[in-house]
Design an enzyme around this catalytic site. Structure first.
Site, PDB file in Angstrom:
ATOM      1  N   ASN A   6      40.665  -0.135  -9.339  1.00  0.00           N
ATOM      2  CA  ASN A   6      41.191   1.200  -9.054  1.00  0.00           C
ATOM      3  C   ASN A   6      40.163   1.953  -8.206  1.00  0.00           C
ATOM      4  OD1 ASN A   6      42.223   3.767  -9.093  1.00  0.00           O
ATOM      5  ND2 ASN A   6      41.957   4.101 -11.292  1.00  0.00           N
ATOM      6  N   PHE A   7      40.499   2.148  -6.934  1.00  0.00           N
ATOM      7  CA  PHE A   7      39.540   2.805  -6.018  1.00  0.00           C
ATOM      8  C   PHE A   7      39.453   4.308  -6.255  1.00  0.00           C
ATOM      9  CE2 PHE A   7      39.617  -0.322  -2.097  1.00  0.00           C
ATOM     10  CZ  PHE A   7      39.123  -1.317  -2.908  1.00  0.00           C
ATOM     11  N   LYS A   8      40.457   4.880  -6.924  1.00  0.00           N
ATOM     12  CA  LYS A   8      40.522   6.341  -7.090  1.00  0.00           C
ATOM     13  C   LYS A   8      40.439   7.006  -5.707  1.00  0.00           C
ATOM     14  CE  LYS A   8      38.704   5.694 -11.656  1.00  0.00           C
ATOM     15  NZ  LYS A   8      38.019   6.219 -12.808  1.00  0.00           N
ATOM     16  N   HIS A  90      47.409   7.431 -15.723  1.00  0.00           N
ATOM     17  CA  HIS A  90      45.937   7.448 -15.757  1.00  0.00           C
ATOM     18  C   HIS A  90      45.443   8.803 -16.267  1.00  0.00           C
ATOM     19  CE1 HIS A  90      41.763   7.235 -14.603  1.00  0.00           C
ATOM     20  NE2 HIS A  90      41.904   5.930 -14.490  1.00  0.00           N
ATOM     21  N   GLU A 159      42.399   2.757 -21.957  1.00  0.00           N
ATOM     22  CA  GLU A 159      41.194   3.305 -21.332  1.00  0.00           C
ATOM     23  C   GLU A 159      40.744   4.556 -22.080  1.00  0.00           C
ATOM     24  OE1 GLU A 159      40.968   2.188 -16.915  1.00  0.00           O
ATOM     25  OE2 GLU A 159      42.346   3.867 -17.036  1.00  0.00           O
ATOM     26  N   GLY A 165      34.118   5.980 -16.301  1.00  0.00           N
ATOM     27  CA  GLY A 165      33.142   6.477 -15.337  1.00  0.00           C
ATOM     28  C   GLY A 165      31.844   6.990 -15.948  1.00  0.00           C
ATOM     29  N   SER A 196      34.314   1.846 -17.848  1.00  0.00           N
ATOM     30  CA  SER A 196      32.946   1.350 -17.655  1.00  0.00           C
ATOM     31  C   SER A 196      32.819  -0.161 -17.854  1.00  0.00           C
ATOM     32  CB  SER A 196      31.963   2.097 -18.564  1.00  0.00           C
ATOM     33  OG  SER A 196      31.924   3.467 -18.208  1.00  0.00           O
TER      34      SER A 196
HETATM   35  P1  PGA Z   1      35.545   3.050 -14.526  1.00  0.00           P
HETATM   36  O1  PGA Z   1      37.052   3.528 -14.294  1.00  0.00           O
HETATM   37  O2  PGA Z   1      35.549   1.553 -14.525  1.00  0.00           O
HETATM   38  O3  PGA Z   1      34.767   3.632 -13.379  1.00  0.00           O
HETATM   39  O4  PGA Z   1      35.107   3.584 -15.852  1.00  0.00           O
HETATM   40  C1  PGA Z   1      38.128   2.854 -14.877  1.00  0.00           C
HETATM   41  C2  PGA Z   1      39.414   3.588 -14.605  1.00  0.00           C
HETATM   42  O5  PGA Z   1      39.432   4.817 -14.580  1.00  0.00           O
HETATM   43  O6  PGA Z   1      40.460   2.948 -14.405  1.00  0.00           O
END
Ligand code: PGA
Length: 235
Positions: A6-8, A90, A159, A165, A196
């Site tokens: 997921n690049f966001k 999300h 999640e 993050g 993470s």
């Molecule tokens: P992260 O994000 O791996 O940077 O914690 C995961 C996500 O939000 O899908």
């Protein structure tokens, strides 16, 4: 096994193209044997049918074919890129974009009418986690309100919000407990963990009996890192 990046709000069209080119070369040489998905920003979508090893998906869409939805992207726009899989629910969209459960359920129902593959995200905030497992379970089931869990192109990503993050993943035994609980009810629906995930913890997470993959943000932004994660999953 599904590994999804997921690049966001990271990467541009140019850097996404370079990323996918490198990823496809890597997968040409060492086929993953699993379902690899990449979710770039909408402005960086590339034609999904041009890539043979990687599925390209949309992080977001508006639940309509087209119409008067300023700033939004509907099915007509995604179809142009042959996009057939999407993220829904999300926590960043729930919290920052104020998507309600009702709206999320609308998006889910629309995506199902399009026959898209869905990664449906759920996860509890820290205060709920601190209240114990029962509270977590109740919170997570609440995020299935209005969701058709029998949809056959569904995968669910657990999640925990406090793990996203932050560099602090949930404890493996806590992930196991939640995924086992979900598996009990969701049966054959693939279950992913996100929050993470990195090269140090991926192996122990995907070894869990109810875990079918991972949704990865930060650790997948660099293509070499994502390839390393795929290699770990291949083992
Ligand atoms: P992260 O994000 O791996 O940077 O914690 C995961 C996500 O939000 O899908």
């Amino acid at each position: 096994m599904i590994l999804a990046a997921n690049f966001k709000t990271n990467h541009t069209r140019k850097s996404t193209a370079a990323y996918l080119e490198a990823l496809e070369l890597f997968l040409d040489a060492s086929p993953a044997g699993c379902d690899i998905r990449v979710y770039p920003p909408l402005s960086a979508l590339l034609r999904a049918d041009l890539y043979s090893h990687t599925k390209i998906g949309a992080q977001n869409f508006y639940p309509a074919i087209e119409g008067a939805y300023t700033g939004e992207v509907g099915a007509a726009q995604l179809n142009e890129f042959d996009i057939k899989n999407v993220l829904i629910g999300h926590s960043e969209r729930r919290a920052l974009l104020k998507e309600t459960q009702e709206f999320i359920a609308q998006k889910f129902a629309f995506a199902a009418t399009q026959g898209w593959e869905i990664i449906y995200c759920i996860g509890e905030p820290k205060d709920v986690r601190d209240s114990g497992f029962e509270a977590v379970a109740e919170y997570l089931w609440g995020e299935f309100d209005g969701i058709d869990i029998s949809y056959d192109k569904l995968a669910v990503a657990y999640e925990p919000i406090w793990a996203i993050g932050t560099g602090v993943s949930a404890e493996v035994q806590d992930i196991a407990k939640v995924l086992d609980m979900l598996k009990d009810k969701l049966k054959d629906t693939p279950l992913l963990y996100g929050g993470s995930v990195n090269a140090d913890n991926l192996s122990s997470i995907i070894s869990l009996k109810s875990c079918d993959g991972a949704l990865i943000g930060g650790a997948a932004l660099d293509v070499a890192n994502f390839c390393k994660l795929i290699q770990i999953a291949q083992k």
